[in-house]
Design a protein around this motif. Structure first.
Motif, PDB file in Angstrom:
ATOM      1  N   GLY A 217      17.503 -25.380   4.288  1.00 31.46           N
ATOM      2  CA  GLY A 217      16.800 -24.071   4.490  1.00 31.46           C
ATOM      3  C   GLY A 217      16.629 -23.512   3.012  1.00 31.46           C
ATOM      4  O   GLY A 217      16.635 -24.236   2.093  1.00 31.46           O
ATOM      5  N   LEU A 218      15.952 -22.277   3.088  1.00 32.47           N
ATOM      6  CA  LEU A 218      15.679 -21.609   1.720  1.00 32.47           C
ATOM      7  C   LEU A 218      17.036 -21.774   1.008  1.00 32.47           C
ATOM      8  O   LEU A 218      17.989 -21.199   1.470  1.00 32.47           O
ATOM      9  N   VAL A 219      16.872 -21.549  -0.417  1.00 32.31           N
ATOM     10  CA  VAL A 219      18.046 -21.569  -1.261  1.00 32.31           C
ATOM     11  C   VAL A 219      18.192 -20.304  -1.994  1.00 32.31           C
ATOM     12  O   VAL A 219      17.190 -19.831  -2.385  1.00 32.31           O
ATOM     13  N   VAL A 220      19.266 -19.804  -1.792  1.00 29.28           N
ATOM     14  CA  VAL A 220      19.552 -18.395  -2.292  1.00 29.28           C
ATOM     15  C   VAL A 220      19.524 -18.577  -3.980  1.00 29.28           C
ATOM     16  O   VAL A 220      20.128 -19.530  -4.560  1.00 29.28           O
ATOM     17  N   HIS A 221      18.898 -17.762  -4.781  1.00 32.71           N
ATOM     18  CA  HIS A 221      18.803 -17.858  -6.115  1.00 32.71           C
ATOM     19  C   HIS A 221      20.212 -18.108  -6.892  1.00 32.71           C
ATOM     20  O   HIS A 221      20.904 -17.077  -6.541  1.00 32.71           O
ATOM     21  N   GLY A 222      20.464 -18.910  -7.727  1.00 30.51           N
ATOM     22  CA  GLY A 222      21.591 -18.862  -8.361  1.00 30.51           C
ATOM     23  C   GLY A 222      21.928 -17.350  -9.141  1.00 30.51           C
ATOM     24  O   GLY A 222      23.019 -16.907  -9.117  1.00 30.51           O
ATOM     25  N   PRO A 223      20.824 -16.949  -9.819  1.00 37.42           N
ATOM     26  CA  PRO A 223      21.043 -15.551 -10.596  1.00 37.42           C
ATOM     27  C   PRO A 223      21.263 -14.610  -9.584  1.00 37.42           C
ATOM     28  O   PRO A 223      22.078 -13.609  -9.880  1.00 37.42           O
ATOM     29  N   LEU A 224      20.976 -14.483  -8.147  1.00 38.41           N
ATOM     30  CA  LEU A 224      21.291 -13.571  -7.438  1.00 38.41           C
ATOM     31  C   LEU A 224      22.862 -13.475  -7.032  1.00 38.41           C
ATOM     32  O   LEU A 224      23.331 -12.596  -6.925  1.00 38.41           O
ATOM     33  N   LEU A 225      23.326 -15.024  -7.044  1.00 39.04           N
ATOM     34  CA  LEU A 225      24.724 -15.031  -6.861  1.00 39.04           C
ATOM     35  C   LEU A 225      25.561 -14.349  -8.076  1.00 39.04           C
ATOM     36  O   LEU A 225      26.578 -13.739  -7.765  1.00 39.04           O
ATOM     37  N   ALA A 226      24.997 -14.561  -9.033  1.00 44.02           N
ATOM     38  CA  ALA A 226      25.934 -14.055 -10.549  1.00 44.02           C
ATOM     39  C   ALA A 226      25.874 -12.656 -10.368  1.00 44.02           C
ATOM     40  O   ALA A 226      26.685 -11.974 -10.666  1.00 44.02           O
ATOM     41  N   LEU A 227      24.635 -11.978  -9.934  1.00 45.52           N
ATOM     42  CA  LEU A 227      24.550 -10.604  -9.929  1.00 45.52           C
ATOM     43  C   LEU A 227      25.318  -9.869  -9.002  1.00 45.52           C
ATOM     44  O   LEU A 227      25.841  -8.993  -8.979  1.00 45.52           O
ATOM     45  N   LEU A 228      25.674 -10.652  -7.583  1.00 44.99           N
ATOM     46  CA  LEU A 228      26.415 -10.120  -6.736  1.00 44.99           C
ATOM     47  C   LEU A 228      27.649  -9.964  -7.234  1.00 44.99           C
ATOM     48  O   LEU A 228      28.585  -9.183  -6.952  1.00 44.99           O
TER      49      LEU A 228
END
Length: 290
Positions: A217-228
């Protein structure tokens, strides 16, 4: 027999891109847009306020001409993209030192340079580790120093061990008292791509993800994980100023899965992670307070 390809390091023996300098006024608009993306009731910062750690990613954006993009949505060529054939890119992690926070509405200078180029032999073949260093200044003062680690391979290696089907109901088991849950959908990923000028198709083109990249499926951005992970600090310790942070991205998360960001603070530091029911640590981070 086919010829053995040359070592990946041979393509970058003489590659020494010059530093680049950019300027941005740090308009409050992007900070307000990210606040809306995170479903906050009000913008996190306005003119004159400190920018949260890593939110500089929403500034200094580059919008290339359409013909400059490759089939995967990435740039075909740019100053800090290594000249290797059939280049594949993975965001691995980074570090950030914050002498003083950047402030919105103040003219800001960013100087980017190549910090390191390191060929390595991984489990799936040769890899090239590139570290880019960025220095951010306001009123002549060095405020933030950031380094990003990007991993490249030449051609496609063996596919990773990803689930064949995604579970949108199962949840991760919490470990720390700081907790933030999110179930990213295609709309959220699309908006994050727009806010970061990221045209990589793995974040919005589901058929491409499955048929070309081999993801379920669509991949969640690595930078979004860092920001969370950093959002845990902003929400739970708003009075503490972050002096330094580091983060590492280990395994991809996919749209529809239930993400848990949690963490624990002790002795002037905080340990953070991103988990799903599949993996206890898709990403990890460490924060040091001033």
């Amino acid at each position: 027999m086919p010829a053995t390809p040359p070592p990946i390091g041979s393509y970058v023996t003489s590659w020494r891109p010059a530093p680049a300098t950019d300027e941005d006024s740090l308009n409050p608009g992007p900070a307000g847009a990210v606040s809306a993306l995170l479903d906050l009731s009000d913008t996190v910062a306005g003119t004159g306020d400190p920018l949260p750690p890593l939110w500089q990613w929403f500034y200094f954006l580059h919008w290339p001409a359409q013909h400059e993009l490759g089939a995967d949505g990435h740039l075909r060529d740019a100053r800090f993209l290594p000249p290797i054939p059939d280049r594949q890119r993975m965001f691995a992690g980074g570090r950030c030192e914050i002498s003083e926070p950047l402030r919105l509405g103040e003219p800001t200078e960013r100087v980017s340079r190549l910090r390191a180029v390191t060929p390595k032999q991984g489990r799936t073949g040769e890899l090239l580790f590139i570290t880019e260093r960025q220095e951010f200044r306001q009123s002549g003062r060095l405020c933030v120093v950031e380094e990003q680690d990007i991993v490249y391979r030449s051609g496609r290696g063996p596919g990773g061990q990803h689930p064949t089907a995604l579970d949108d109901q199962a949840t991760a088991t919490a470990e720390g008292p700081w907790r933030l849950s999110l179930q990213p959908d295609p709309t959220l990923l699309f908006r994050f791509s727009a806010l970061t000028a990221n045209a990589h198709r793995i974040h919005y083109d589901a058929p491409y993800c499955r048929d070309t990249e081999g993801y379920p499926g669509l991949v969640v951005h690595g930078p979004l994980l860092a920001l969370l992970m950093l959002e845990l600090v902003r929400r739970n310790a708003p009075e503490r100023r972050v002096r330094a942070l580091s983060y590492r991205l280990w395994r991809p998360v996919f749209a529809g899965e239930r993400i848990l960001a949690d963490g624990t603070a002790a002795d002037g530091q905080a340990g953070l992670r991103i988990a799903t029911h599949r993996e206890a640590r898709h990403a990890t981070a460490e924060v040091t307070f001033a």
